[in-house]
Design a protein around this motif. Structure first.
Motif, short mmCIF file in Angstrom:
data_model
loop_
_atom_site.label_atom_id
_atom_site.label_comp_id
_atom_site.label_asym_id
_atom_site.label_seq_id
_atom_site.Cartn_x
_atom_site.Cartn_y
_atom_site.Cartn_z
N PRO A 182 41.28 46.90 49.60
CA PRO A 182 40.63 47.00 48.27
C PRO A 182 39.87 48.31 48.12
CG PRO A 182 40.24 44.85 49.27
CD PRO A 182 40.85 45.70 50.34
N THR A 183 39.78 48.77 46.89
CA THR A 183 39.01 49.98 46.57
C THR A 183 38.03 49.66 45.45
OG1 THR A 183 40.44 50.80 44.79
CG2 THR A 183 41.09 51.34 47.06
N ALA A 184 37.20 50.64 45.13
CA ALA A 184 36.23 50.48 44.04
C ALA A 184 36.91 50.37 42.69
CB ALA A 184 35.25 51.64 44.04
N GLN A 189 43.88 42.12 38.43
CA GLN A 189 45.32 42.07 38.70
C GLN A 189 45.61 42.54 40.12
OE1 GLN A 189 47.70 40.77 36.43
NE2 GLN A 189 48.82 40.73 38.36
N ASP A 190 44.89 43.57 40.57
CA ASP A 190 45.06 44.05 41.95
C ASP A 190 44.70 42.95 42.94
OD1 ASP A 190 45.84 46.71 41.28
OD2 ASP A 190 43.75 47.22 40.89
N TYR A 191 43.59 42.28 42.67
CA TYR A 191 43.13 41.19 43.54
C TYR A 191 44.18 40.07 43.55
CZ TYR A 191 39.83 37.67 45.42
OH TYR A 191 39.20 36.71 46.19
N GLN A 192 44.67 39.73 42.38
CA GLN A 192 45.66 38.66 42.26
C GLN A 192 46.95 39.00 43.00
OE1 GLN A 192 46.05 36.93 38.29
NE2 GLN A 192 48.29 37.02 38.47
N ASN A 193 47.41 40.23 42.85
CA ASN A 193 48.64 40.64 43.54
C ASN A 193 48.48 40.57 45.06
OD1 ASN A 193 49.80 41.17 41.06
ND2 ASN A 193 49.42 43.37 41.13
N LYS A 298 38.83 41.96 62.22
CA LYS A 298 38.07 43.04 61.63
C LYS A 298 37.95 42.81 60.12
CE LYS A 298 39.16 46.58 65.09
NZ LYS A 298 37.77 46.57 65.59
N TRP A 299 36.82 43.20 59.55
CA TRP A 299 36.58 42.94 58.13
C TRP A 299 35.76 44.08 57.53
CZ3 TRP A 299 31.46 42.16 56.42
CH2 TRP A 299 30.51 42.00 57.44
N ASP A 300 35.75 44.12 56.20
CA ASP A 300 34.97 45.14 55.50
C ASP A 300 34.63 44.63 54.10
OD1 ASP A 300 33.65 47.56 55.12
OD2 ASP A 300 35.30 48.74 55.97
N VAL A 301 33.98 45.48 53.33
CA VAL A 301 33.51 45.10 52.00
C VAL A 301 33.92 46.14 50.97
CG1 VAL A 301 31.56 43.74 52.83
CG2 VAL A 301 31.27 46.21 52.43
N ALA A 302 33.98 45.71 49.71
CA ALA A 302 34.29 46.58 48.58
C ALA A 302 33.57 46.01 47.36
CB ALA A 302 35.80 46.62 48.33
N PRO A 303 33.47 46.78 46.27
CA PRO A 303 32.91 46.22 45.04
C PRO A 303 33.77 45.08 44.52
CG PRO A 303 32.95 48.62 44.94
CD PRO A 303 33.78 48.21 46.13
N LEU A 304 33.20 44.22 43.70
CA LEU A 304 33.98 43.15 43.09
C LEU A 304 35.09 43.74 42.23
CD1 LEU A 304 31.27 40.64 41.79
CD2 LEU A 304 32.53 40.56 43.94
N PRO A 305 36.24 43.07 42.16
CA PRO A 305 37.28 43.50 41.22
C PRO A 305 36.79 43.25 39.79
CG PRO A 305 37.83 41.36 42.12
CD PRO A 305 36.63 41.84 42.88
#
Length: 433
Positions: A182-184, A189-193, A298-305
């Motif tokens: 994921p990106t900022a 739709q990106d999340y859903q895909n 391994k995990w990371d974080v991003a802004p909400l979609p």
């Protein structure tokens, strides 16, 4: 708690606390002291006499990051008498103390208290204290707090640190599935895909979910805001088509694509992300200090979609001075210390939250990662540019009821339109909503 207040304080940061009416100003402790009324570098015990100020906050306070001890070392003539109040009834307790005249000199107030307390004259306007301190000018705070001061007609409290909502993702699962991280700029739709590609079904049973259920209620309001709703307008709840779109999108994930399970209706729900059974989760930033114990991926974080525009909510508490305090200069010395680099460092290290002061926001004090994540600490600077103090300014009973309505849609009990109508009806009946 590594914050470790964060493991439990996340929910309490906003929606779990009810805002009571304030009908009278509280009186502070009766310890003898001179009562300064201006800021600057003046001390509150010029005659050498020990001054005791009273301070309330939710507990327990982690001893590892004892900011009170650090303050008393720097100000040896000022003693801070701390009262730790259980988080679950913190707001109600503070309201009762103010109403009964037993409130402490310095209070940490939740977001949905400070404007009413200011209106009722229960807390001091701090503008005269901060006018000669460049680091505490409104321009040195992130936009959301500048806006609150403008709305309130002055600065009635200073934010200790802030939290928000994040997209957590399992990097191991993403890499195995060949899905870009994921990106900022990720949209719904990106999340859903990605969720479709990351969901695994074997023998008719889902063994890996692309998305966990929404982990914290406040995420719902951030989704609605990203779809165009104002969330709060003139002190009232303002949701409409954005909330409809958020419910429809979540319903698509849950009941049409089956890439996210229905929300749990019980108290024993499993954290699917932490258990390694879901690739993504939208939850509070305070969960960083819970997930830092993850060892098997391994995990990371991003802004909400987002739908049409990036949007997120902030959570904080405010240092305030009781208007009836007899020790205002000492009170200000304490608040000023807590907003100083030394005080903010202690808070950030203890809580994985970020300073609201722009001049300190780029420090790395809050970056306490676990073995397997996170690494994308820039996410906080990204979110700070557009995040707002939104639904947290409203009575929590109202926003909690709204969350129940949102979930009713995912459980097939209501249509989005019916849920919205119920929320709007409730809002019209609640003061401030």
């Amino acid at each position: 708690m590594k914050r470790r207040m964060k493991r439990t304080a996340g929910v309490v940061f906003s929606a779990a606390l009810l805002m009571g009416g304030v009908t009278a100003c509280g009186s502070a402790s009766t310890n003898s002291s001179n009562s300064g009324t201006s800021g600057g570098n003046s001390t509150s015990s010029g005659n050498g006499q020990k001054v005791t100020i009273t301070f309330d906050m939710w507990g327990p306070v982690p001893q590892k990051y004892n900011f009170i001890k650090a303050f008393e070392k720097k100000y040896p003539n000022i003693h801070v008498a701390l009262t730790e109040i259980p988080q679950t009834n913190y707001s109600q307790k503070i309201n009762a103390e103010v109403a009964s005249g037993t409130a402490p000199d310095v209070m940490l107030l939740w977001e949905n208290q400070i404007q009413q307390f200011a209106k009722d004259g229960a807390v001091v306007n701090l503008d005269t204290y901060i006018k000669n301190d460049p680091s505490l000018q409104p321009s040195n705070f992130i936009p959301a707090f500048q806006q609150l001061a403008q709305q309130s007609g002055g600065t009635y409290g200073l934010p200790w640190v802030w939290a928000t909502h994040l997209l957590y993702y399992n990097k191991t699962m993403f890499k195995k599935a060949g899905v870009p991280y994921p990106t900022a700029n990720w949209t719904w739709q990106d999340y859903q895909n990605a969720a479709k590609k990351l969901t695994i079904v074997k023998n008719g049973k889902t063994v890996q979910w692309g998305s966990a259920p929404i982990g914290f209620p406040g995420v719902w309001y951030s989704l609605a805001g990203s779809a165009g709703d104002q969330i709060v307008k003139n002190g009232k709840l303002s949701i409409g088509q954005g909330a409809i779109k958020a419910m429809q999108w979540q319903n698509t994930l849950v009941n049409q694509l089956h890439v996210e399970p229905q929300p749990s209706t019980g108290n024993g729900s499993v954290d699917l992300f932490q258990a390694g059974k879901a690739a993504m989760e939208m939850n509070g930033s305070w969960m960083i200090s819970t997930y830092d114990s993850i060892t098997n991926f391994k995990w990371d974080v991003a802004p909400l979609p987002y739908d049409t525009t990036p949007f997120d909510g902030l959570h904080t508490a405010f240092f305030t001075i009781n208007s009836k305090s007899s020790h205002k200069t000492a009170d200000w010395d304490f608040i000023k210390f807590m907003m100083s680099p030394q005080g903010q460092k202690l808070l950030e290290e203890g809580q994985n939250n970020v300073s609201a002061e722009v001049s300190l926001a780029n420090k790395t004090w809050y970056q306490n990662a676990g073995t397997n994540g996170p690494t994308n600490w820039a996410v906080f600077n990204q979110i700070a540019k557009y995040a707002k103090l939104g639904y947290v300014l409203l009575p929590a009973g109202l926003t909690t009821d709204g969350t129940n309505q949102f979930n009713a849609v995912l459980l097939g009990q209501k249509t989005p339109q019916q849920a919205l109508q119920q929320i709007q009806q409730q809002a019209s009946q609640v003061s401030g909503g």
